[in-house]
Design a protein around this motif. Structure first.
Motif, PDB file in Angstrom:
ATOM      1  N   GLN A 138       0.829  -1.208   0.000  1.00 34.16           N
ATOM      2  CA  GLN A 138       0.000   0.000   0.000  1.00 34.16           C
ATOM      3  C   GLN A 138       0.859   1.252   0.000  1.00 34.16           C
ATOM      4  N   GLU A 139       1.994   1.190   0.689  1.00 39.02           N
ATOM      5  CA  GLU A 139       2.879   2.344   0.739  1.00 39.02           C
ATOM      6  C   GLU A 139       3.428   2.685  -0.654  1.00 39.02           C
ATOM      7  N   THR A 140       3.869   1.653  -1.378  1.00 42.06           N
ATOM      8  CA  THR A 140       4.399   1.874  -2.711  1.00 42.06           C
ATOM      9  C   THR A 140       3.316   2.354  -3.660  1.00 42.06           C
ATOM     10  N   LEU A 141       2.135   1.777  -3.548  1.00 41.67           N
ATOM     11  CA  LEU A 141       1.012   2.182  -4.397  1.00 41.67           C
ATOM     12  C   LEU A 141       0.704   3.661  -4.210  1.00 41.67           C
ATOM     13  N   ILE A 145       1.218   6.544  -7.309  1.00 33.08           N
ATOM     14  CA  ILE A 145       0.119   7.359  -7.820  1.00 33.08           C
ATOM     15  C   ILE A 145       0.481   8.837  -7.805  1.00 33.08           C
ATOM     16  N   ILE A 146       1.006   9.309  -6.681  1.00 36.92           N
ATOM     17  CA  ILE A 146       1.304  10.742  -6.588  1.00 36.92           C
ATOM     18  C   ILE A 146       2.515  11.115  -7.441  1.00 36.92           C
ATOM     19  N   ASP A 147       3.484  10.220  -7.560  1.00 36.98           N
ATOM     20  CA  ASP A 147       4.635  10.499  -8.423  1.00 36.98           C
ATOM     21  C   ASP A 147       4.200  10.633  -9.877  1.00 36.98           C
ATOM     22  N   VAL A 160      -2.614  12.356  -1.978  1.00 40.03           N
ATOM     23  CA  VAL A 160      -3.184  11.021  -2.201  1.00 40.03           C
ATOM     24  C   VAL A 160      -3.356  10.346  -0.848  1.00 40.03           C
ATOM     25  N   LEU A 161      -4.530   9.779  -0.629  1.00 42.00           N
ATOM     26  CA  LEU A 161      -4.798   9.023   0.596  1.00 42.00           C
ATOM     27  C   LEU A 161      -5.471   7.717   0.223  1.00 42.00           C
ATOM     28  N   LEU A 162      -4.933   6.619   0.737  1.00 42.99           N
ATOM     29  CA  LEU A 162      -5.494   5.293   0.513  1.00 42.99           C
ATOM     30  C   LEU A 162      -5.897   4.682   1.843  1.00 42.99           C
ATOM     31  N   GLU A 163      -7.072   4.064   1.877  1.00 36.21           N
ATOM     32  CA  GLU A 163      -7.489   3.297   3.044  1.00 36.21           C
ATOM     33  C   GLU A 163      -7.902   1.919   2.551  1.00 36.21           C
TER      34      GLU A 163
END
Length: 207
Positions: A138-141, A145-147, A160-163
């Protein structure tokens, strides 16, 4: 030929054709796993499973054939002078943990401050899918995305926020049900201005 090591945080690219197994080799590997699990790969119920699994993998890991640069290539400059936050929230995604190859799934929230135009809203969902349909953490994802947003849109800032819920915690190990992992990353104005961070959190329902 030795496989190339992909550094953490960079786009995971497809293997070179010479390194990628054939479909027949992949199906043979599935039969081996069925036998290792304790079942008989010759049993009627699983006889066609190797073919089904390889076909499913083509869909589940189709992100390796998608180019984020191409997804974000078309922008629109006629936005009537709009220069505030563009936010697409609650983008559903599923991915597979690269450590155990079991699913994790959840929602992505993406925001950016336009600099020289905006991108079609559906493209942000496609961007998430392009990276999620790969073996991931999840950290790499979150970072990928933001890169990709920064590299292809050049916004004044991005967030970007992922849950997500991870089946590697639910199905095995501690077997903790209903636990969600939240990751986020800010760049540009969002990284520099706490007010903009708070606005983002409020808009995605985190505050």
């Amino acid at each position: 030929m030795d496989a190339k090591i992909t550094p953490l945080g960079t786009a995971k690219l497809p293997l070179e054709p010479a390194l990628r197994p054939t479909r027949e080799e992949a199906e043979a590997a599935v039969r081996t796993l069925i036998a290792w699990a304790g079942d008989d790969p010759r049993r009627e119920g699983v006889l066609e499973t190797p073919a089904r699994v390889t076909k499913a993998y083509g869909e589940l890991f189709g992100g390796y054939t998608q180019d984020p640069k191409e997804i974000l290539s078309k922008t629109f400059r006629e936005v009537g002078g709009y220069d505030d936050i563009v936010l697409v929230r609650d983008i559903p995604f599923f991915s597979h943990c690269e450590h155990h190859m079991v699913p994790f799934f959840g929602k992505a929230h993406i925001a950016y401050l336009p600099h020289d135009g905006v991108v079609g809203l559906s493209k942000l969902a496609r961007l998430v899918e392009a990276f999620a349909r790969r073996l991931q953490t999840q950290e790499t994802l979150t970072a990928q995305i933001i890169d990709a947003l920064n590299e292809n849109l050049g916004p004044r800032g991005a967030a970007v926020l992922l849950e997500a819920e991870h089946m590697c915690m639910t199905m095995r190990g501690v077997r903790a049900h209903g636990v969600k992992t939240v990751t986020h990353r800010f760049t540009g104005v969002f990284a520099e201005d706490r007010v903009e961070q708070d606005r983002f959190f409020a808009m995605v329902g985190q505050r």
